[in-house]
Design a protein around this motif. Sequence first.
Motif, PDB file in Angstrom:
ATOM      1  N   VAL A 279       3.196  12.365  20.424  1.00 17.06           N
ATOM      2  CA  VAL A 279       2.804  11.489  21.527  1.00 17.06           C
ATOM      3  C   VAL A 279       2.503  12.324  22.767  1.00 17.06           C
ATOM      4  CG1 VAL A 279       3.527   9.598  23.037  1.00 17.06           C
ATOM      5  CG2 VAL A 279       4.250   9.633  20.637  1.00 17.06           C
ATOM      6  N   TYR A 280       1.359  12.025  23.403  1.00 15.10           N
ATOM      7  CA  TYR A 280       1.053  12.656  24.691  1.00 15.10           C
ATOM      8  C   TYR A 280       1.151  11.604  25.785  1.00 15.10           C
ATOM      9  CZ  TYR A 280      -1.189  15.078  28.509  1.00 15.10           C
ATOM     10  OH  TYR A 280      -1.447  15.649  29.731  1.00 15.10           O
ATOM     11  N   GLU A 281       2.061  11.822  26.735  1.00 10.64           N
ATOM     12  CA  GLU A 281       2.238  10.904  27.847  1.00 10.64           C
ATOM     13  C   GLU A 281       1.368  11.361  29.014  1.00 10.64           C
ATOM     14  OE1 GLU A 281       6.373  10.788  28.751  1.00 10.64           O
ATOM     15  OE2 GLU A 281       6.909   9.648  26.958  1.00 10.64           O
ATOM     16  N   HIS A 282       0.335  10.597  29.314  1.00 14.24           N
ATOM     17  CA  HIS A 282      -0.583  10.981  30.385  1.00 14.24           C
ATOM     18  C   HIS A 282       0.118  10.985  31.744  1.00 14.24           C
ATOM     19  CE1 HIS A 282      -3.997  10.840  27.660  1.00 14.24           C
ATOM     20  NE2 HIS A 282      -3.610   9.635  27.255  1.00 14.24           N
ATOM     21  N   ASN A 283       0.922   9.970  31.998  1.00 12.56           N
ATOM     22  CA  ASN A 283       1.574   9.846  33.304  1.00 12.56           C
ATOM     23  C   ASN A 283       2.542  10.995  33.573  1.00 12.56           C
ATOM     24  OD1 ASN A 283       0.162   7.489  33.646  1.00 12.56           O
ATOM     25  ND2 ASN A 283       1.879   6.153  33.083  1.00 12.56           N
TER      26      ASN A 283
END
Length: 208
Positions: A29-33
């Motif tokens: 998972v890549y969390e943009h925020n």
Amino acid sequence: TIYSGNDSMGRLEFSDATSGDGRYAGGVVYEHNNNKLRFNTNGGNERLSIDSNGYVNISQQPSISVDGDQNSGASIEAPSNVTYHTITEYSTSPANFYGQGITYNNINGRFTVPKAGKYLIGVSLYAYSNNKFMRVRVEVNDTRRTSFTNDFRTGDGDLGQDVSISGTCLLNLSASDYITFRLYVGNTSGVKYGRWQEHHGAFIHLLS
């Protein structure tokens, strides 16, 4: 399955197809925020992450840090009828104690590691004695692996000679190996060491 279009994250998920329900088993998972890349297992539990600065966090990395047992008295005199005295006066109750995965037995002084790997090990001991050679030994499964020494002998008859013995080492351990720290007393009396949190401690941490 690849998911996209979410403003807060994008993810690659792996599901358990053997059960027939296609349940979520893990993923990346890549969390943009938060600018963080997470690696998840067991239905979404984070096990490893990398932030935008390149710092890596491994949530379940086996590690332990203990200080001296301040509540058990100011000092202890090692018995004169043994060559190596096992140090057991560590406490798991102070606020700065940390333990994850590695267990400590305060009866036999054993630190047991849960998995194989390269472990960074450190120990410090505040001792005082009269004209004595001091050594702290690191043992794995009751076999010596390395030692740290201090030879501070003046012969002036002062029992208040203060000696600080400390050292670190890197050992390759197997799962369920146990580590003990032993003080060399040389079959002599008058060898004491402090139990205070400020002067007595040990740590073990899995590196890889």
